[in-house]
Design an enzyme around this catalytic site. Structure first.
Site, PDB file in Angstrom:
ATOM      1  N   ARG A  97      23.322 -46.939  35.105  1.00  0.00           N
ATOM      2  CA  ARG A  97      23.981 -47.319  36.103  1.00  0.00           C
ATOM      3  C   ARG A  97      23.039 -48.087  37.063  1.00  0.00           C
ATOM      4  O   ARG A  97      23.184 -49.059  37.529  1.00  0.00           O
ATOM      5  CB  ARG A  97      24.772 -46.012  36.735  1.00  0.00           C
ATOM      6  CG  ARG A  97      25.556 -45.903  37.586  1.00  0.00           C
ATOM      7  CD  ARG A  97      26.268 -44.256  38.620  1.00  0.00           C
ATOM      8  NE  ARG A  97      25.005 -44.057  38.817  1.00  0.00           N
ATOM      9  CZ  ARG A  97      25.205 -42.333  38.641  1.00  0.00           C
ATOM     10  NH1 ARG A  97      26.253 -42.087  38.798  1.00  0.00           N
ATOM     11  NH2 ARG A  97      24.260 -41.325  38.861  1.00  0.00           N
ATOM     12  N   LYS A 198      24.277 -47.341  42.880  1.00  0.00           N
ATOM     13  CA  LYS A 198      23.286 -46.653  43.394  1.00  0.00           C
ATOM     14  C   LYS A 198      23.258 -47.529  45.054  1.00  0.00           C
ATOM     15  O   LYS A 198      21.686 -47.161  44.845  1.00  0.00           O
ATOM     16  CB  LYS A 198      23.053 -45.532  43.659  1.00  0.00           C
ATOM     17  CG  LYS A 198      23.850 -44.093  43.611  1.00  0.00           C
ATOM     18  CD  LYS A 198      23.353 -43.170  42.695  1.00  0.00           C
ATOM     19  CE  LYS A 198      23.683 -41.973  43.584  1.00  0.00           C
ATOM     20  NZ  LYS A 198      24.895 -41.158  43.519  1.00  0.00           N
ATOM     21  N   GLU A 234      36.704 -42.075  48.256  1.00  0.00           N
ATOM     22  CA  GLU A 234      35.630 -40.457  47.358  1.00  0.00           C
ATOM     23  C   GLU A 234      34.762 -40.142  48.755  1.00  0.00           C
ATOM     24  O   GLU A 234      35.619 -40.627  49.896  1.00  0.00           O
ATOM     25  CB  GLU A 234      34.898 -41.334  46.688  1.00  0.00           C
ATOM     26  CG  GLU A 234      33.751 -41.600  47.448  1.00  0.00           C
ATOM     27  CD  GLU A 234      32.768 -42.673  45.595  1.00  0.00           C
ATOM     28  OE1 GLU A 234      32.052 -41.908  45.280  1.00  0.00           O
ATOM     29  OE2 GLU A 234      32.397 -43.719  45.914  1.00  0.00           O
TER      30      GLU A 234
HETATM   31  C1  LIG Z   1      25.862 -40.268  43.398  1.00  0.00           C
HETATM   32  C2  LIG Z   1      26.833 -40.294  44.157  1.00  0.00           C
HETATM   33  C3  LIG Z   1      28.653 -40.046  43.160  1.00  0.00           C
HETATM   34  C4  LIG Z   1      28.152 -39.066  41.840  1.00  0.00           C
HETATM   35  O1  LIG Z   1      27.902 -38.960  40.792  1.00  0.00           O
HETATM   36  P1  LIG Z   1      27.348 -38.332  40.261  1.00  0.00           P
HETATM   37  O2  LIG Z   1      26.465 -39.354  38.833  1.00  0.00           O
HETATM   38  O3  LIG Z   1      28.164 -37.688  39.370  1.00  0.00           O
HETATM   39  O4  LIG Z   1      26.353 -37.447  40.527  1.00  0.00           O
HETATM   40  C5  LIG Z   1      29.401 -40.354  43.876  1.00  0.00           C
HETATM   41  N1  LIG Z   1      29.661 -41.030  45.253  1.00  0.00           N
HETATM   42  C6  LIG Z   1      28.484 -41.518  45.416  1.00  0.00           C
HETATM   43  C7  LIG Z   1      28.937 -42.495  46.536  1.00  0.00           C
HETATM   44  C8  LIG Z   1      27.429 -41.237  45.279  1.00  0.00           C
HETATM   45  O5  LIG Z   1      26.215 -42.060  45.461  1.00  0.00           O
END
Ligand SMILES: *Cc1c(COP(=O)(O)O)cnc(C)c1O
Length: 360
Positions: A97, A198, A234
């Site tokens: 990622r 991210k 989300e």
């Molecule tokens: C990090 C994150 C998640 C969750 O990702 P994981 O890999 O399960 O920790 C979901 N939504 C957002 C916006 C995030 O920054």
């Protein structure tokens, strides 16, 4: 079986563990001993970095990250098992990622092996900060950013990849389930934007709404899609699932939601339980019509959502031991904490004998 934490003699715990009041741990910054740093010049690739004492950086005021937000973060955890092992959960997924985010933000990136090796080194270099089993986890924060100065045009002359770690306890403190507010004014991500990676630029622009929701007594916000404002995306930093009968639905990966590692794992476990899982567009109406709602993330793990408030109307959902969320939480944490055999190959055990031994 290791002795329970209460019976550990202080002298022993002093050696194995840092001086932390584990029972008071929340989810916040906690300074630990060591971090990993690797740098890369423009046009080159990342070489193996090194473990150094945790310290502030010196950074150019003209750096790409400070001026233009060229930065990514990752988040994963190290777990101490009851029989004394140290485990990571799917670190390769975080590496991949980070790579896709780096591509989106025009940055070079570490290889998967280098990423995983850096994470392992940071965990071992901060071993005494890994909470005792059941008391918390070591949250690992890899970051990649443009550290070199850029005023006018590309390229950015230097990039930095760093990994640090903090012991953490629970992320959401609401034991009875979260009370969410559907955010109808600010959007988190737009089509073709950076919502699917991210990027550090995704978070502070929506703090304003999180702060407002918290001031109103909500636990977190639920964002709607920017294109239509009709569909659920989300939470601030976790993915959302809804349950109705034998069907579990979650917003599809379309570039505006973050593809969570927990989300991906939970989809698989839910299918193993015999549910039908649909990755699709989830209209607000479907969510309000669900029997059960929960969110997933490295920090949130699997957390039940007790209520969702949309335009002043509060809708409540099933909570408690009999929920699918409770079953998924138990199954996932059993795997992560090494309490059951990991038939999926998701966990990676660390030993002191772990040598990076990687070629780049
Ligand atoms: C990090 C994150 C998640 C969750 O990702 P994981 O890999 O399960 O920790 C979901 N939504 C957002 C916006 C995030 O920054």
């Amino acid at each position: 079986m290791a002795p329970s934490v209460q019976t550990l003699p202080t002298s022993v715990s002093d050696e194995i563990y840092a001086n932390v009041k584990w029972e008071e741990l929340g989810f916040g910054f906690y300074r630990t001993d060591n971090m990993y740093v690797a740098k890369c010049k423009h046009g080159e690739s990342f070489q193996e970095g090194s473990i150094v004492p945790y310290a502030d950086f010196q950074i150019s005021p003209c750096s790409a990250v400070l001026n233009y937000g060229q930065g990514l973060y990752e988040g994963l955890k190290a777990y101490r098992t009851e029989d004394g092992r140290i485990m990571l959960f799917r670190p390769d997924q975080n590496a991949l990622r980070l790579q896709s985010g780096a591509h989106r933000l025009c940055m070079p990136y570490p290889s998967v092996d280098q990423f995983v090796s850096a994470v392992k080194q940071v965990v071992l270099a901060n071993k005494k900060w890994i909470p005792p089993p059941g008391r918390g986890t070591l949250y690992i924060r890899p970051i990649l950013f443009g550290s070199g100065p850029i005023l006018g045009s590309l390229p950015v002359p230097e990039y930095t990849f760093t990994v640090f770690a903090c012991p953490v306890g629970r992320f959401h403190q609401d034991n009875a389930g979260l009370n969410l507010k559907i955010e109808d004014k600010f959007r988190r991500a737009f089509p073709s934007g950076t919502g699917g990676v991210k990027s550090i630029t995704n978070y502070s622009p929506v703090w304003i709404t999180l702060a407002e929701a918290k001031a109103q007594g909500f636990s977190d916000v639920l964002f709607l899609d920017a294109a239509t404002g009709k569909n659920v995306e989300e939470l601030f930093a976790s993915n959302v699932f809804i349950v109705k009968g034998n069907v579990v639905s979650t917003p599809e990966i379309s570039g505006t939601i973050l593809p969570g590692v927990t989300r991906k794992s939970i989809i698989e476990l839910t299918r193993d339980f015999g549910y039908k899982v649909e990755e699709r567009i989830v209209p607000v109406e479907d969510l309000l019509d669900a029997e059960e709602v929960f969110c997933t993330g490295t920090a949130a793990i699997v957390t039940t959502i007790a209520s969702v408030t949309f335009k002043e109307t509060k809708t409540e959902f099933k909570t408690g031991d009999k929920t699918l969320a409770a079953k998924l939480f138990a199954t996932l944490t059993d795997i992560q904490m090494g309490r059951v055999e990991d038939k999926k190959g998701w966990t990676m055990e660390l030993t002191d004998a772990t040598t990076p031994g990687l070629k780049f």
